[in-house]
Enzyme design. Structure first.
Site, mmCIF file in Angstrom:
data_model
loop_
_atom_site.group_PDB
_atom_site.id
_atom_site.type_symbol
_atom_site.label_atom_id
_atom_site.label_comp_id
_atom_site.label_asym_id
_atom_site.label_seq_id
_atom_site.Cartn_x
_atom_site.Cartn_y
_atom_site.Cartn_z
ATOM 1 N N ALA A 155 0.847 -1.204 0.000
ATOM 2 C CA ALA A 155 0.000 0.000 0.000
ATOM 3 C C ALA A 155 0.883 1.256 0.000
ATOM 4 O O ALA A 155 1.821 1.349 -0.786
ATOM 5 C CB ALA A 155 -0.976 -0.032 1.171
ATOM 6 N N CYS A 156 0.604 2.192 0.909
ATOM 7 C CA CYS A 156 1.322 3.475 0.863
ATOM 8 C C CYS A 156 2.789 3.354 1.199
ATOM 9 O O CYS A 156 3.543 4.306 1.004
ATOM 10 C CB CYS A 156 0.662 4.471 1.804
ATOM 11 S SG CYS A 156 -0.907 4.977 1.152
ATOM 12 N N SER A 157 3.210 2.218 1.736
ATOM 13 C CA SER A 157 4.627 2.053 2.059
ATOM 14 C C SER A 157 5.379 1.307 0.958
ATOM 15 O O SER A 157 6.552 0.941 1.150
ATOM 16 C CB SER A 157 4.789 1.330 3.399
ATOM 17 O OG SER A 157 4.397 2.192 4.444
ATOM 18 N N SER A 334 1.895 5.433 -2.331
ATOM 19 C CA SER A 334 3.332 5.233 -2.072
ATOM 20 C C SER A 334 4.212 6.343 -2.642
ATOM 21 O O SER A 334 5.359 6.508 -2.228
ATOM 22 C CB SER A 334 3.782 3.890 -2.645
ATOM 23 O OG SER A 334 3.832 3.942 -4.051
#
Ligand code: CO8
Length: 373
Positions: A155-157, A334
């Site tokens: 996901a965002c990482s 990300s």
């Protein structure tokens, strides 16, 4: 041990901007239509009436003022409320690969590299366009890279997690020069018909070249001093879209098949998690948070970043310490912390230390401590 550097970054920015005012106008038109269509059932108490969105709420709650998107018309059409993309033949470059190649070429130029210098391609993103073949392999071919490539999703990482894989590969000698791309077509996974989240995301793609210091020729080099990743399971940010859906006989357009979150809970839980993560990572490298010249943080919420930074440095901070790009780009999953780095690193001087840090669904947090050479 091999010293590893970031030697170039690139950014693809979609051609269309949606301002908050345009977004709210479209949402409210959709809500009015929904309420008119369902007037009798709303009157009977069977259906809840939709409530309008507001620019003031969006800006106060998040700090977002606009977002870039690949398709504006479909999103703002109250009879559609999602982007429209033309399907492409298998022989054509796919959409995610197209924006990734654009960002990649800019990163390669910044690093002074050719596609043929690359021997590892990581496509790290919150959503992949298809199951297979891996997006990274298509991008590898399109930029003329050798070696190997694979996709990653945290996901965002995704970007910071990919940076650690790139750094480790170069340190171990399994790659010499890595291209990492983050094509984020978030407009396709966002529920534009839900006022709780319709303002959150924007489309973009970032790219980064990571290589051994002794092969780097760029004047703009950032030594990676350390990387630290962490995950802790949470259902508070979730999307149930997946390949099992068609076997479950559920509605493919159901609300749980797009982005959902418990925003308040995420805010409260992620702030201490992210601050402790960064502080612990810096401590392990012998730095105090106040010694950091710049923080390039995940861009999800302006208030959330202020809380994280206040915990770290004990005061309100300015854009100079932690630049905000969320107002212009919204949350780009990300890519957010990479955009912040790409746009706001040129003024730092040799010896300056900075932190690139993401946090998001999973939960996940990834930090990369860098020093300008
Ligand atoms: N307009 C007007 N009012 C609204 C609107 C709107 N658009 N939306 C909600 N309201 C109302 C609510 O209904 C509520 O009303 P009431 O008080 O009467 O119940 C009131 O406003 C307050 O609502 P909230 O409590 O929801 O408002 P918050 O102040 O919490 O703000 C936010 C909502 C902005 C979502 C905020 O909670 C937030 O940003 N939280 C942080 C969460 C976050 O950042 N999540 C993302 C991190 S993870 C990530 O970045 C990506 C995840 C990976 C997924 C893959 C991506 C591609």
């Amino acid at each position: 041990m091999t010293r590893v550097v970031i030697s170039g970054t690139g950014l693809y920015q979609p051609p269309h901007i949606i301002t908050n005012a345009e977004l709210v106008e479209a949402f409210n038109a959709y809500a009015d239509k929904f309420n008119a269509r369902n007037a009798a059932r709303i009157e009977a108490g069977e259906v809840e009436a939709m409530v309008g969105s507001s620019v003031e709420f969006i800006e106060k709650a998040s700090g977002i003022k606009q977002r870039y998107v690949l398709d504006k018309q479909g999103v703002l059409d109250p009879d559609r409320m999602r982007p429209h993309f033309e399907p492409r033949a298998d022989e054509q470059l796919s959409l995610m690969a197209e924006i990734a190649v654009d960002a990649a070429r800019k990163a390669l130029a910044a690093a002074g590299k050719q596609g043929s210098d690359i021997d590892m391609v990581l496509c790290a993103s919150a959503n992949m366009q298809r199951a297979y073949p891996a997006m990274a392999v298509e991008i590898q071919q399109a930029v003329g890279a050798g070696g190997y490539g694979y996709d990653m999703n945290v996901a965002c990482s995704s970007a910071t997690f990919a940076m650690e894989q790139a750094v480790n590969a170069v340190r171990c000698g399994t790659a010499r020069c890595v291209l990492m791309v983050n094509p984020e077509i978030t407009s396709a996974h966002l529920e534009w018909r839900d006022r709780d989240c319709h303002f959150i995301f924007g489309d973009v793609c970032t790219a980064m070249v990571i290589e051994a210091e002794d092969t780097a020729t760029s004047a703009d080099r950032w030594e990676v001093l350390g990387t630290k990743l962490a995950t802790q399971f949470s259902n508070n940010i979730r999307n149930n879209f997946g390949f099992l859906n068609r076997c479950e006989d559920t509605d493919p357009d159901a609300r749980d098949k797009t982005f959902r979150q418990e925003g308040r809970k995420v805010f409260k839980e992620v702030v201490p998690l992210a601050a402790a993560h960064i502080e612990g990572h810096l401590g392990s490298l012998g730095f105090e948070p106040t010694q950091v010249r710049r923080y390039w943080l995940h861009q999800a919420n302006e208030g959330m970043n202020q809380f994280v930074l206040r915990k770290l440095v004990g005061r309100e901070v300015s854009d100079d310490l932690a630049p905000l790009i969320l107002d212009e780009y919204a949350n780009t999953a990300s890519a957010g912390s990479v955009i912040a780095f790409h746009r706001h690193h040129a003024d730092l001087v040799p010896g300056d230390v900075g932190v690139i840090c993401s946090f998001g669904a999973g939960y996940s947090a990834g930090s990369v401590v860098v020093k300008r050479l």
